[in-house]
Enzyme design. Structure first.
Site, PDB file in Angstrom:
ATOM      1  N   ASP A 139     -46.026  -0.074   3.397  1.00  0.00           N
ATOM      2  CA  ASP A 139     -47.061   0.462   2.514  1.00  0.00           C
ATOM      3  C   ASP A 139     -48.102  -0.612   2.235  1.00  0.00           C
ATOM      4  O   ASP A 139     -47.803  -1.811   2.256  1.00  0.00           O
ATOM      5  CB  ASP A 139     -46.456   0.914   1.187  1.00  0.00           C
ATOM      6  CG  ASP A 139     -45.546   2.123   1.330  1.00  0.00           C
ATOM      7  OD1 ASP A 139     -45.674   2.833   2.343  1.00  0.00           O
ATOM      8  OD2 ASP A 139     -44.710   2.338   0.440  1.00  0.00           O
ATOM      9  N   ARG A 140     -49.312  -0.190   1.928  1.00  0.00           N
ATOM     10  CA  ARG A 140     -50.393  -1.122   1.639  1.00  0.00           C
ATOM     11  C   ARG A 140     -49.973  -2.170   0.602  1.00  0.00           C
ATOM     12  O   ARG A 140     -50.246  -3.364   0.757  1.00  0.00           O
ATOM     13  CB  ARG A 140     -51.617  -0.362   1.101  1.00  0.00           C
ATOM     14  CG  ARG A 140     -52.792  -1.272   0.730  1.00  0.00           C
ATOM     15  CD  ARG A 140     -53.722  -0.607  -0.283  1.00  0.00           C
ATOM     16  NE  ARG A 140     -54.412   0.533   0.284  1.00  0.00           N
ATOM     17  CZ  ARG A 140     -55.643   0.481   0.820  1.00  0.00           C
ATOM     18  NH1 ARG A 140     -56.303  -0.669   0.867  1.00  0.00           N
ATOM     19  NH2 ARG A 140     -56.211   1.565   1.286  1.00  0.00           N
TER      20      ARG A 140
END
Length: 305
Positions: A139-140
């Site tokens: 995930d970012r």
């Protein structure tokens, strides 16, 4: 001063002779006057430690009498710098990187910096005729270790036998509240709705089965430091499963409880172990826990994290 320690310069690396069997981490800590464990991990991650002329990033590499350990200076290629990621390992087939939080793995648009685009820029700068192929994603706002292949064929090798190739992936997280159990397992089916929110169900809801093992490393009344081991790699798996347990990840704006006391999502992929799909060798990598993860646990010493 160690008698086998020599003056250190750009042309004369530190050199140590191995006289008895020892794991590399313990050997370096002893030889370098009690150097901190995290500093040794950074040296290994930066690729400046070699054993008998071969670079190694494995902290538990089994040293044997007669071997020679050297600590050198990174060459021009190894001095690649990006504020977003660090190259931990590279060969002609693949790379392992350590990604900072806030960076996307990849993106369909070219306007944004992503891990993939930064690596492609690096390949151009170092005159490598290849492209970065995503093997798995973070995930970012999750930091930590990631794999990229240098060609599609190698990427497909991982895809076709993921469980047989990647045999250990672990994360560390700071979660809200005191964990009730020292360790356990969460199983559920995960499915996204139209708003891309992942929902968890104890029974088959038409989604994908997900399995997460957890171990509590340390707890206080307000927070717990938890190690998580994935048996499956589903989207938002850890974040949703910790929500299921009633102990969401600190800083999780999507599945959390509003606690943003650390200023980031407190989730980090710190361990990655896999069999090289071409060479067949086992490669194991670790990266230090982010320093901000120590903030809720001031009673813990650095060497305990």
């Amino acid at each position: 001063m160690n008698k086998d320690k020599k003056p250190h310069s750009k042309s004369n690396p530190l050199k140590f002779n191995v006289t008895e069997a020892s794991p590399l981490m313990e050997f370096l800590m002893a030889k370098m006057d009690g150097i901190a464990r995290n500093k040794v991990k950074r040296m290994l991650a930066n690729g400046i430690v070699s054993v008998d002329g071969e670079k190694t990033t494995q902290y538990d590499f089994a040293l044997q009498p007669g071997m020679v350990v050297e600590i050198g200076k990174p060459n021009a290629k190894e001095r690649f710098h990006s504020p977003w990621l660090k190259i931990v390992y590279e060969d002609k087939y693949l790379l392992v990187i350590d990604k900072k939080e806030g960076l996307l793995t990849n993106s369909p648009t070219k306007e944004q910096d992503t891990a993939q685009s930064i690596l492609n820029q690096y390949f151009i700068a170092t005159q490598q005729r290849c492209r970065a192929h995503t093997i798995h994603r973070l995930d970012r706002d999750t930091s930590g270790l990631m794999l990229f292949a240098k060609d599609k064929k190698v990427a497909l090798m991982f895809e076709e036998d993921w469980k047989g190739t990647v045999y250990d992936r672990r994360y560390v997280a700071v979660v809200s509240g005191e964990m009730e159990q020292k360790e356990g397992k969460v199983e559920s089916w995960l499915k996204d709705n139209k708003a891309f929110i992942t929902y968890s169900s104890p029974t088959d809801n038409g989604g994908k089965f997900a399995e997460t093992y957890y171990e509590t490393l340390f707890s206080t009344k307000r927070y717990s430091l938890v190690e998580l081991r994935l048996q499956t790699g589903r989207k938002n798996q850890i974040r949703v499963h910790m929500q299921d347990l009633g102990h969401p990840v600190v800083g999780d704006k999507k599945y959390g409880n509003g606690d943003d006391s650390l200023g980031r999502l407190a989730l980090h992929a710190y361990k990655l172990c896999f069999r090289h799909p071409v060479k067949g060798t086992e490669l194991e990598f670790e990266t230090p826990f982010p320093s901000v993860f120590k903030k809720p646990f001031p009673q813990l010493k650095d060497e305990e994290l």
